[in-house]
Design a protein around this motif. Structure first.
Motif, short mmCIF file in Angstrom:
data_model
loop_
_atom_site.label_atom_id
_atom_site.label_comp_id
_atom_site.label_asym_id
_atom_site.label_seq_id
_atom_site.Cartn_x
_atom_site.Cartn_y
_atom_site.Cartn_z
N SER A 289 35.54 46.66 6.53
CA SER A 289 34.47 46.05 5.86
C SER A 289 34.49 46.83 4.09
O SER A 289 34.18 46.21 3.15
CB SER A 289 33.15 46.38 6.32
OG SER A 289 32.92 45.64 7.43
N GLN A 290 34.78 47.92 3.94
CA GLN A 290 34.55 48.57 2.57
C GLN A 290 36.01 49.22 2.13
O GLN A 290 36.30 48.51 1.12
CB GLN A 290 33.67 49.56 2.86
CG GLN A 290 32.03 48.94 2.70
CD GLN A 290 31.05 50.29 2.88
OE1 GLN A 290 30.31 50.57 3.77
NE2 GLN A 290 30.87 50.77 1.66
N TRP B 244 29.57 53.92 4.29
CA TRP B 244 29.49 52.82 5.15
C TRP B 244 28.22 53.16 5.96
O TRP B 244 27.81 54.24 6.23
CB TRP B 244 30.72 52.79 5.97
CG TRP B 244 30.48 51.84 7.29
CD1 TRP B 244 30.67 50.47 6.92
CD2 TRP B 244 29.85 51.83 8.49
NE1 TRP B 244 30.61 49.62 8.19
CE2 TRP B 244 29.86 50.42 9.07
CE3 TRP B 244 29.39 52.81 9.08
CZ2 TRP B 244 29.44 50.36 10.26
CZ3 TRP B 244 28.90 52.63 10.49
CH2 TRP B 244 28.93 51.21 11.19
N THR C 227 26.67 47.68 3.37
CA THR C 227 26.57 47.99 4.93
C THR C 227 25.37 48.57 5.48
O THR C 227 25.56 49.44 6.12
CB THR C 227 27.96 48.55 5.40
OG1 THR C 227 28.02 49.90 4.71
CG2 THR C 227 29.14 47.79 5.26
N PHE D 101 34.57 40.99 13.20
CA PHE D 101 35.78 41.54 13.08
C PHE D 101 37.00 40.89 13.49
O PHE D 101 36.90 40.17 14.60
CB PHE D 101 35.87 43.23 13.48
CG PHE D 101 34.99 44.09 12.50
CD1 PHE D 101 34.01 43.63 11.55
CD2 PHE D 101 35.00 45.44 13.11
CE1 PHE D 101 33.27 44.62 10.86
CE2 PHE D 101 34.25 46.13 12.37
CZ PHE D 101 33.32 45.86 11.23
N ASP E 267 36.46 41.05 7.49
CA ASP E 267 35.32 40.46 8.29
C ASP E 267 34.56 39.56 7.78
O ASP E 267 34.48 39.47 6.29
CB ASP E 267 34.81 41.76 8.97
CG ASP E 267 33.51 42.19 8.16
OD1 ASP E 267 32.45 41.58 8.18
OD2 ASP E 267 33.64 43.40 7.44
N ALA F 256 30.22 41.89 6.56
CA ALA F 256 30.09 42.72 5.16
C ALA F 256 31.32 42.85 4.48
O ALA F 256 30.93 43.31 3.02
CB ALA F 256 29.79 44.20 6.05
N SER F 257 32.40 42.51 4.75
CA SER F 257 33.55 42.47 3.98
C SER F 257 33.23 41.62 2.50
O SER F 257 33.44 41.74 1.42
CB SER F 257 34.85 42.00 4.55
OG SER F 257 35.50 42.76 5.29
#
Length: 397
Positions: free
Chosen positions: A50-51, A111, A134, A264, A310, A313-314
């Motif tokens: 996500s990050q 995260w 997140t 995800f 994803d 959160a992406s």
């Protein structure tokens, strides 16, 4: 100790430099951007989906365009990142150094709710704007930290959306598991408030520790209750564990909801066709906007088809970077001015319009998504849906 590393976007930076006369290149000092993120430990899956890929893609795109626009001057981005080892103390020490002795220009968040909860007061005290993609925590909002902004929809809107969907589709009973930490406890509390007066009853609930290896005993007990809905307030490994073990024991309620990680690509890859109909925390996909589609395609082009962003959160991470980029372009690197710009404006992002009330994103509604034919579709509320809800989960296959 974590290992410090400097991410130098060599190719992008060199190609960008060609666009500038040598005298300008010499004057355009890099914008130093620091962060701690998990490369090891239980936070790694979420952090590396996500990050951090988004941090890398953002820096590469900005550098390929000549650098980050700092109030009219293009300057290359230098990323300075460390492995926080999924350890809160390591994470805090890293940010203390980045913002203290290193004096980086900007920081990007770590995260997860726990790490952000630990670092947010420090960043606020040192005057660094923090757009966290997140973290879910009402407590973070209640701390009233003026430099801290939460990108994700918080427990109340997310649980309200879930309960609204369940009620609208006839659910009467639910079972709940929740991870015994800030994320799980706050979402479970919000869920109980949302359920009050709806006629939907919790017939069994159970907390579990971070890093749990076996959920089958509680899942078997829950199967015996024959609920309409299973609700897992879970992290990525636990979301997959609960899904796999539910499949193994034939626990297949009408609604099956997992939390973090359901969005995800990994979930779809691990579960295969069994992902069909599973619900979870998600808020966007490539159908959400033209910008979302462009971002999705750029991410896949950079990291490959096996590392898609994803669908929750992406998108929030990229939206945070869009907001930060616009702020720096408008006001430069004055961190108080960046903070004021973020707090005082509505922002156009790939997720739609975002605005903040205090620390909370109040522009993005709570949402529920569902795997349908290989895509994690937004299904609730209907105004944000990219596909209609399938209101009866098919049998596990």
């Amino acid at each position: 100790m974590s290992t410090r590393r400097t991410v130098v976007q060599a190719l992008a930076a060199s190609s960008a430099a060609l666009a500038f006369p040598s005298i300008v290149r010499a004057q355009a000092a890099p914008v130093r951007v620091g962060y701690a993120i998990s490369h090891t430990g239980p936070w790694t899956t979420g952090a590396q989906v996500s990050q951090e890929p988004n941090y890398l893609l953002w820096a590469e795109q900005q550098n390929a365009a000549g650098g980050l626009n700092v109030k009219g001057t293009k300057r290359p981005i230098e990323l300075i990142g460390s492995d926080d080892q999924s350890n809160t103390e390591t994470c805090v020490r890293t940010y203390e150094k980045l913002m203290g002795s290193d004096k980086v220009d900007l920081v990007l968040p770590p995260w997860g709710s726990n790490a952000n909860f630990a670092v947010a007061p420090l960043a606020n005290r040192m005057g660094y704007p923090f757009l966290a993609p997140t973290a879910l925590s009402r407590r973070l909002i209640e701390m009233k930290l003026p430099y801290f902004f939460l990108m994700l929809q918080q427990p109340k809107p997310m649980m309200d959306a879930l309960v609204d969907m369940l009620k609208a589709n006839g659910a009467k009973t639910a079972v709940v598991i929740y991870v015994d930490d800030l994320f799980g406890l706050e979402n479970y509390a919000a869920l109980k408030v949302a359920l009050a007066g709806t006629g939907i009853g919790i017939v069994e609930d159970k907390s579990y520790p971070l890093g749990v290896k076996d959920l089958s005993p509680v899942l078997r007990s829950m199967k015996d209750k024959n609920p309409d809905a299973f609700i897992g307030l879970t992290y990525p490994p636990d979301t997959i564990l609960a899904s796999r073990q539910s499949k193994e024991i034939g626990f297949n309620p009408k609604f099956f909801y997992g939390s973090v990680g359901t969005a995800f690509q990994l979930y779809r890859n691990v579960m295969g066709p069994a992902a069909e109909g599973v619900l979870g925390m998600g808020s966007w996909n490539g159908k959400t906007s033209a910008g979302a589609k462009a971002y999705f395609d750029a991410h896949v082009a950079r990291f490959g088809a096996q590392k898609e962003p994803d669908r929750w959160a992406s998108g929030a991470t990229w939206a945070a970077l869009e907001i930060l980029t616009a702020a720096v372009g408008k006001v430069g690197l004055d961190r108080k001015a960046i903070r004021d710009y973020v707090a005082g404006n509505e922002h156009a992002t790939i997720l739609g319009k975002i605005r903040f009330a205090g620390s909370e994103n109040v522009g993005t509604p709570g949402t529920v998504s569902q795997w349908q034919k290989g895509e994690f579709e937004v299904v609730w509320p209907k105004g944000n849906a990219t596909a209609p809800l399938v209101a009866q989960k098919p049998a596990w296959v």
